[in-house]
Design a protein around this motif. Structure first.
Motif, PDB file in Angstrom:
ATOM      1  N   ASN A   1      -4.754  -9.440 -30.965  1.00 45.14           N
ATOM      2  CA  ASN A   1      -4.530  -8.624 -29.774  1.00 45.14           C
ATOM      3  C   ASN A   1      -5.486  -7.432 -29.778  1.00 45.14           C
ATOM      4  O   ASN A   1      -5.412  -6.577 -30.659  1.00 45.14           O
ATOM      5  CB  ASN A   1      -3.063  -8.140 -29.771  1.00 45.14           C
ATOM      6  CG  ASN A   1      -2.744  -7.256 -28.593  1.00 45.14           C
ATOM      7  OD1 ASN A   1      -3.342  -7.382 -27.536  1.00 45.14           O
ATOM      8  ND2 ASN A   1      -1.783  -6.365 -28.777  1.00 45.14           N
ATOM      9  N   SER A   2      -6.354  -7.368 -28.774  1.00 40.92           N
ATOM     10  CA  SER A   2      -7.303  -6.254 -28.720  1.00 40.92           C
ATOM     11  C   SER A   2      -6.744  -5.079 -27.920  1.00 40.92           C
ATOM     12  O   SER A   2      -7.282  -3.975 -27.981  1.00 40.92           O
ATOM     13  CB  SER A   2      -8.609  -6.715 -28.064  1.00 40.92           C
ATOM     14  OG  SER A   2      -8.403  -7.056 -26.704  1.00 40.92           O
ATOM     15  N   GLY A   3      -5.677  -5.310 -27.165  1.00 42.22           N
ATOM     16  CA  GLY A   3      -5.094  -4.250 -26.341  1.00 42.22           C
ATOM     17  C   GLY A   3      -3.838  -3.677 -26.949  1.00 42.22           C
ATOM     18  O   GLY A   3      -3.608  -3.773 -28.156  1.00 42.22           O
ATOM     19  N   LYS A   4      -2.989  -3.072 -26.111  1.00 41.39           N
ATOM     20  CA  LYS A   4      -1.768  -2.445 -26.582  1.00 41.39           C
ATOM     21  C   LYS A   4      -0.531  -3.291 -26.326  1.00 41.39           C
ATOM     22  O   LYS A   4       0.570  -2.905 -26.698  1.00 41.39           O
ATOM     23  CB  LYS A   4      -1.601  -1.073 -25.908  1.00 41.39           C
ATOM     24  CG  LYS A   4      -2.692  -0.076 -26.278  1.00 41.39           C
ATOM     25  CD  LYS A   4      -2.451   1.274 -25.621  1.00 41.39           C
ATOM     26  CE  LYS A   4      -3.530   2.268 -26.018  1.00 41.39           C
ATOM     27  NZ  LYS A   4      -3.309   3.603 -25.389  1.00 41.39           N
ATOM     28  N   ASN A   5      -0.725  -4.464 -25.668  1.00 42.71           N
ATOM     29  CA  ASN A   5       0.417  -5.283 -25.315  1.00 42.71           C
ATOM     30  C   ASN A   5       0.043  -6.759 -25.384  1.00 42.71           C
ATOM     31  O   ASN A   5      -0.835  -7.216 -24.661  1.00 42.71           O
ATOM     32  CB  ASN A   5       0.898  -4.923 -23.898  1.00 42.71           C
ATOM     33  CG  ASN A   5       2.243  -5.534 -23.570  1.00 42.71           C
ATOM     34  OD1 ASN A   5       2.702  -6.445 -24.233  1.00 42.71           O
ATOM     35  ND2 ASN A   5       2.878  -5.020 -22.533  1.00 42.71           N
ATOM     36  N   LEU A   6       0.721  -7.511 -26.247  1.00 40.17           N
ATOM     37  CA  LEU A   6       0.454  -8.937 -26.372  1.00 40.17           C
ATOM     38  C   LEU A   6       0.668  -9.670 -25.050  1.00 40.17           C
ATOM     39  O   LEU A   6       0.002 -10.672 -24.766  1.00 40.17           O
ATOM     40  CB  LEU A   6       1.361  -9.546 -27.448  1.00 40.17           C
ATOM     41  CG  LEU A   6       0.975  -9.275 -28.903  1.00 40.17           C
ATOM     42  CD1 LEU A   6       2.136  -9.598 -29.831  1.00 40.17           C
ATOM     43  CD2 LEU A   6      -0.258 -10.087 -29.289  1.00 40.17           C
ATOM     44  N   LEU A   7       1.585  -9.172 -24.224  1.00 44.73           N
ATOM     45  CA  LEU A   7       1.893  -9.837 -22.966  1.00 44.73           C
ATOM     46  C   LEU A   7       0.748  -9.738 -21.959  1.00 44.73           C
ATOM     47  O   LEU A   7       0.734 -10.469 -20.971  1.00 44.73           O
ATOM     48  CB  LEU A   7       3.171  -9.242 -22.352  1.00 44.73           C
ATOM     49  CG  LEU A   7       4.440  -9.378 -23.188  1.00 44.73           C
ATOM     50  CD1 LEU A   7       5.622  -8.772 -22.453  1.00 44.73           C
ATOM     51  CD2 LEU A   7       4.720 -10.834 -23.533  1.00 44.73           C
ATOM     52  N   ALA A   8      -0.182  -8.826 -22.196  1.00 47.14           N
ATOM     53  CA  ALA A   8      -1.298  -8.640 -21.268  1.00 47.14           C
ATOM     54  C   ALA A   8      -2.572  -9.330 -21.752  1.00 47.14           C
ATOM     55  O   ALA A   8      -3.618  -9.200 -21.126  1.00 47.14           O
ATOM     56  CB  ALA A   8      -1.567  -7.153 -21.061  1.00 47.14           C
ATOM     57  N   SER A   9      -2.498 -10.083 -22.846  1.00 49.20           N
ATOM     58  CA  SER A   9      -3.682 -10.741 -23.378  1.00 49.20           C
ATOM     59  C   SER A   9      -4.222 -11.776 -22.396  1.00 49.20           C
ATOM     60  O   SER A   9      -3.454 -12.556 -21.825  1.00 49.20           O
ATOM     61  CB  SER A   9      -3.342 -11.438 -24.705  1.00 49.20           C
ATOM     62  OG  SER A   9      -4.401 -12.283 -25.108  1.00 49.20           O
ATOM     63  N   PRO A  10      -5.544 -11.830 -22.184  1.00 47.33           N
ATOM     64  CA  PRO A  10      -6.120 -12.820 -21.267  1.00 47.33           C
ATOM     65  C   PRO A  10      -6.099 -14.233 -21.844  1.00 47.33           C
ATOM     66  O   PRO A  10      -6.323 -15.203 -21.116  1.00 47.33           O
ATOM     67  CB  PRO A  10      -7.561 -12.328 -21.098  1.00 47.33           C
ATOM     68  CG  PRO A  10      -7.864 -11.599 -22.361  1.00 47.33           C
ATOM     69  CD  PRO A  10      -6.572 -10.933 -22.750  1.00 47.33           C
TER      70      PRO A  10
END
Length: 398
Positions: free
Chosen positions: A215-224
């Motif tokens: 996960n590069s962001g702060k939320n796994l649910l928003a991963s592309p």
């Protein structure tokens, strides 16, 4: 006259060639509709009687096809979209084919290579033998391990993925997948990879596999890269993890009409610099299940126990006991009636944060663990330690 005869012969030959070409390729449309009625004892503090859909299997329609390229090689594709059989809405907003969309080549000797939006190798093998796949009346809606955090039910659908499946070699088959994150300048961002090994030969079947999710962001649910990542009251406090890893195994044995099996998993969430928790969180699950075939009636039962580690300020680790019963009656080859009953008891404490689809999750807080049966109650957990559900439904395939 000769020209007419020759012309007629040429037309016949062209028709024969066309028929042969048509015989070497095919496209099949298929689908499934699943709708029922459920009673749930506690959904955020209130009991509920509701229409439900996709309980035994998700409602869907799709196209699959193949073309013979010669030499034992075929071009293949699958396009599959989910829908809500109660409202007719798309299974996922913005996706025409949210369940699967891939193309590839298959060879009898060398295996199959596919690319697109696909299930993980872990789902095809460990999930298939977990008691939620074929040969069992149980279902992830009521029988997935709490919150389906180990992905043995719906599994992850991975975008931008390439998967290799080996040919069957004396009952053994291996799979491997790698998914590109698609982030410019950082090839490792949001990438996913996994592999599995399955043995199926005679009355015994077994599989082991893993998924590694970065996960590069702060939320796994928003991963592309991810689709269908399971978030519930069980694991919502860890959506800001730097990575999530799932390791699982399943095995079952058939004694004539009786099938018995076991499954287990280890799920870990590792914190990073931007995570909203500090210690690695681990959930371990052990489960047993059985099914018995009695004419057109299939009976089943399953028990799962999940326990978390003591971390992130939690001194009394969360634990979940779940019992599921299922009955499936085949009215015909295409139509089935099903009945499900499930009960879950939660204990201990967990890190909880309200689920969101984008952006940064809310700051997690320590709270008493609450019951959330299977994955059907991921968005409607109990307000307390207990939850019970009973479902009756019908399923038709075409």
């Amino acid at each position: 006259m000769k020209q007419k005869v020759i012309g007629a012969c040429l037309l016949c030959a062209a028709g024969a060639i066309s028929s042969t070409a048509m015989a070497q390729s095919s496209v099949t449309m298929y689908g499934l509709i699943d709708t029922g009625i459920a009673y749930v004892s506690n959904q955020k503090g209130n009991s509920n009687l509701e229409m439900v859909q996709g309980v035994k299997n998700g409602s869907r329609f799709g196209f699959t096809g193949q073309e013979d390229l010669g030499g034992g090689t075929q071009a293949i594709f699958t396009l599959e979209g989910g829908f809500n059989s109660i409202t007719g809405a798309q299974g996922a907003t913005g996706y025409m084919f949210n369940r699967q969309a891939f193309v590839g080549v298959a060879n009898e000797t060398y295996g199959t290579l596919t690319a697109g939006r696909q299930y993980t190798p872990y789902f095809y093998t460990v999930g298939a033998l977990s008691g939620l796949g074929g040969g069992s009346p149980l279902t992830g809606w009521a029988g997935a391990h709490p919150g389906d955090i180990d992905g043995m039910d719906t599994g992850l659908r991975i975008n931008n993925s390439v998967m290799y499946t080996s040919p069957d070699i004396r009952g053994f088959q291996a799979r491997a997948m790698y998914a590109l994150g698609g982030v410019a300048g950082d090839i490792s961002a949001d990438h996913v990879y996994g592999a599995s090994l399955m043995y199926s030969n005679g009355p015994f079947e077994g599989a082991v596999g893993f998924n590694q999710i970065n996960n590069s962001g702060k939320n796994l649910l928003a991963s592309p890269t991810l689709g269908n990542f399971a978030s519930s009251a069980v694991n919502s406090g860890y959506m800001s993890a730097q990575d999530a890893r799932v390791i699982g195994l399943s095995a079952r044995y058939a004694f004539g009409k009786l099938m018995v099996g076991v499954s287990g998993s280890n799920v870990s969430y590792t914190p990073g610099a931007e995570s909203l928790f500090t210690d690695k969180a681990i959930f371990n699950t052990a489960a047993v299940f059985t099914a018995y075939k009695l004419g057109n009636l299939l009976l089943g039962a399953g028990y799962a126990y999940t326990r978390a580690t003591e971390a992130n300020g939690i001194k009394d680790a969360a634990n979940y006991n779940q019992i599921t019963l299922g009955q499936l009656y085949s009215v015909s080859k295409r139509t089935r009636l099903y009945f499900l009953q499930a009960y879950q008891r939660a204990g201990g404490q967990t890190l909880y944060a309200p689920a969101v689809s984008t952006g940064t999750p809310a700051v997690p807080v320590i709270q008493d663990a609450v019951a959330t049966i299977g994955d059907g109650q991921n968005s409607t957990p109990s307000s307390g330690r207990n939850q019970f559900t009973i479902v009756a439904g019908i399923q038709h395939t075409f």
